[in-house]
Design a protein around this motif. Structure first.
Motif, PDB file in Angstrom:
ATOM      1  N   LEU A  22      -6.894   1.376   1.474  1.00  0.00           N
ATOM      2  CA  LEU A  22      -8.147   1.281   2.217  1.00  0.00           C
ATOM      3  C   LEU A  22      -8.223  -0.033   2.987  1.00  0.00           C
ATOM      4  O   LEU A  22      -8.657  -0.062   4.148  1.00  0.00           O
ATOM      5  N   GLY A  23      -7.788  -1.119   2.361  1.00  0.00           N
ATOM      6  CA  GLY A  23      -7.787  -2.406   3.056  1.00  0.00           C
ATOM      7  C   GLY A  23      -6.872  -2.418   4.264  1.00  0.00           C
ATOM      8  O   GLY A  23      -7.187  -3.040   5.290  1.00  0.00           O
ATOM      9  N   GLN A  69     -14.018  -1.709  -7.114  1.00  0.00           N
ATOM     10  CA  GLN A  69     -12.771  -1.076  -7.529  1.00  0.00           C
ATOM     11  C   GLN A  69     -11.739  -2.089  -8.023  1.00  0.00           C
ATOM     12  O   GLN A  69     -10.849  -1.747  -8.814  1.00  0.00           O
ATOM     13  N   LEU A 124     -18.688  -0.385   2.248  1.00  0.00           N
ATOM     14  CA  LEU A 124     -17.253  -0.400   1.946  1.00  0.00           C
ATOM     15  C   LEU A 124     -16.801  -1.696   1.256  1.00  0.00           C
ATOM     16  O   LEU A 124     -16.071  -1.637   0.266  1.00  0.00           O
ATOM     17  N   SER A 179       0.813  -1.218   0.000  1.00  0.00           N
ATOM     18  CA  SER A 179       0.000   0.000   0.000  1.00  0.00           C
ATOM     19  C   SER A 179       0.847   1.270   0.000  1.00  0.00           C
ATOM     20  O   SER A 179       0.316   2.357  -0.264  1.00  0.00           O
ATOM     21  N   TYR A 208     -17.885  -1.531  -2.284  1.00  0.00           N
ATOM     22  CA  TYR A 208     -17.089  -0.536  -2.999  1.00  0.00           C
ATOM     23  C   TYR A 208     -15.720  -1.099  -3.372  1.00  0.00           C
ATOM     24  O   TYR A 208     -15.246  -0.923  -4.506  1.00  0.00           O
ATOM     25  N   ILE A 209     -15.089  -1.782  -2.421  1.00  0.00           N
ATOM     26  CA  ILE A 209     -13.772  -2.358  -2.685  1.00  0.00           C
ATOM     27  C   ILE A 209     -13.856  -3.398  -3.795  1.00  0.00           C
ATOM     28  O   ILE A 209     -13.014  -3.441  -4.701  1.00  0.00           O
ATOM     29  N   TRP A 210     -14.877  -4.243  -3.750  1.00  0.00           N
ATOM     30  CA  TRP A 210     -15.051  -5.259  -4.779  1.00  0.00           C
ATOM     31  C   TRP A 210     -15.212  -4.612  -6.150  1.00  0.00           C
ATOM     32  O   TRP A 210     -14.673  -5.095  -7.151  1.00  0.00           O
ATOM     33  N   VAL A 257      -7.201   0.649  -3.203  1.00  0.00           N
ATOM     34  CA  VAL A 257      -7.857  -0.450  -2.508  1.00  0.00           C
ATOM     35  C   VAL A 257      -6.938  -1.042  -1.448  1.00  0.00           C
ATOM     36  O   VAL A 257      -7.377  -1.377  -0.340  1.00  0.00           O
ATOM     37  N   LEU A 305     -16.042   6.778  -2.146  1.00  0.00           N
ATOM     38  CA  LEU A 305     -15.502   6.137  -0.952  1.00  0.00           C
ATOM     39  C   LEU A 305     -16.109   6.745   0.309  1.00  0.00           C
ATOM     40  O   LEU A 305     -16.448   6.015   1.258  1.00  0.00           O
TER      41      LEU A 305
END
Length: 274
Positions: free
Chosen positions: A240-241, A227, A220, A35, A223-225, A237, A63
């Protein structure tokens, strides 16, 4: 069994435990490492170190909306699950009645049922009831999943509770509800807070139920899925993760500390009045 123990001395068991933990958590360690990589592709060696992926997160309106949706769902699901868990844990630990074990088993069933089956069943029920998919339906699904965890935490808080404290309150003229509010709830408050934190964490990270029951308002995980379908969005991602990972570990650690404090407090009070 004794032969197996002789074949597996303490050193082998320690090595097995280490490999097991490494297998579970080593992939998670790579998440915060990649990240902060300057390159969009997660690979070694790192191209450089940067925090721009974290800095870009507050500038993403989708987000922010997904975060608010997750907070609304998480708080609602944790409060409802904890309230229902208090009633169920109180009933199972305090009273003896026919079918108590069966009821407890049914409440705990979502822990062992495949989550995708639970999600599909919930979707069919919602559609049959004429409910449109929204954050409300996601909350209902998360409550179903969170109640067993809430029950597990709260049962440890209610077990061993000294009934003489409630009897003393009743002898002093307090009503049943007043006794529950003034005596019982303060004693199990650490377990209640722990239940709230555990349920909130589970709701925040839950994907399958939200995937089937959400409407146009994404949480969330959804949303991640979404992206992940775009390679350029992968660094954001990962950032954020990483934040969600540390938040989950922090909440679960606090919840476990409070759960142990509640169990120890209840046990000490029981020994004091024994």
């Amino acid at each position: 069994m004794m032969a197996i123990k002789r074949l597996l001395p303490g050193g082998w068991l320690s090595a097995y435990a280490f490999l097991y933990v490494a297998f579970l958590y080593l992939p998670v360690i790579f998440l915060p490492i990649f990240s902060i990589n300057t390159a969009a592709t997660p690979k070694f060696p790192l191209s450089g170190v940067t925090l721009k992926w974290y800095e870009d997160l507050p500038r993403t309106p989708a987000l922010i909306d997904a975060t608010w949706n997750s907070l609304i769902v998480g708080v609602s699901a944790s409060v409802l699950s904890t309230v229902l868990g208090i009633l169920a844990a109180r009933s199972i630990t305090r009273y003896r009645y026919p079918g108590r074990r069966a009821i407890n088993g049914l409440i705990m069933a979502p822990l062992v049922l495949p989550e995708v089956i639970v999600a599909i069943s919930m979707l069919l029920v919602m559609l049959q009831l004429g409910l449109s998919l929204s954050l409300f339906t996601v909350v209902l699904g998360h409550v179903l999943v969170c109640i067993p965890y809430s029950m597990t935490v709260l049962t440890s808080g209610f077990e061993g509770f000294d009934r003489s404290l409630e009897e003393a309150s009743a002898d002093l003229g307090e009503s049943a509800f007043g006794t529950f509010r003034r005596v019982t709830l303060p004693m199990v408050m650490p377990a209640i807070i722990s239940s709230l934190l555990v349920c909130f964490t589970i709701s925040l990270d839950e994907f399958i139920i939200a995937f089937f029951l959400t409407g146009t308002e994404a949480t969330l995980p959804i949303y991640i899925w979404g992206q992940l379908r775009f390679a350029a969005k992968l660094p954001g991602v990962l950032a954020l993760g990483t934040l969600l990972l540390f938040a989950s570990f922090l909440l679960m650690t606090i919840a476990e500390i409070l759960r142990r404090r509640a169990a120890s407090r209840t046990r000490n009070e029981g020994d004091l009045y024994a």
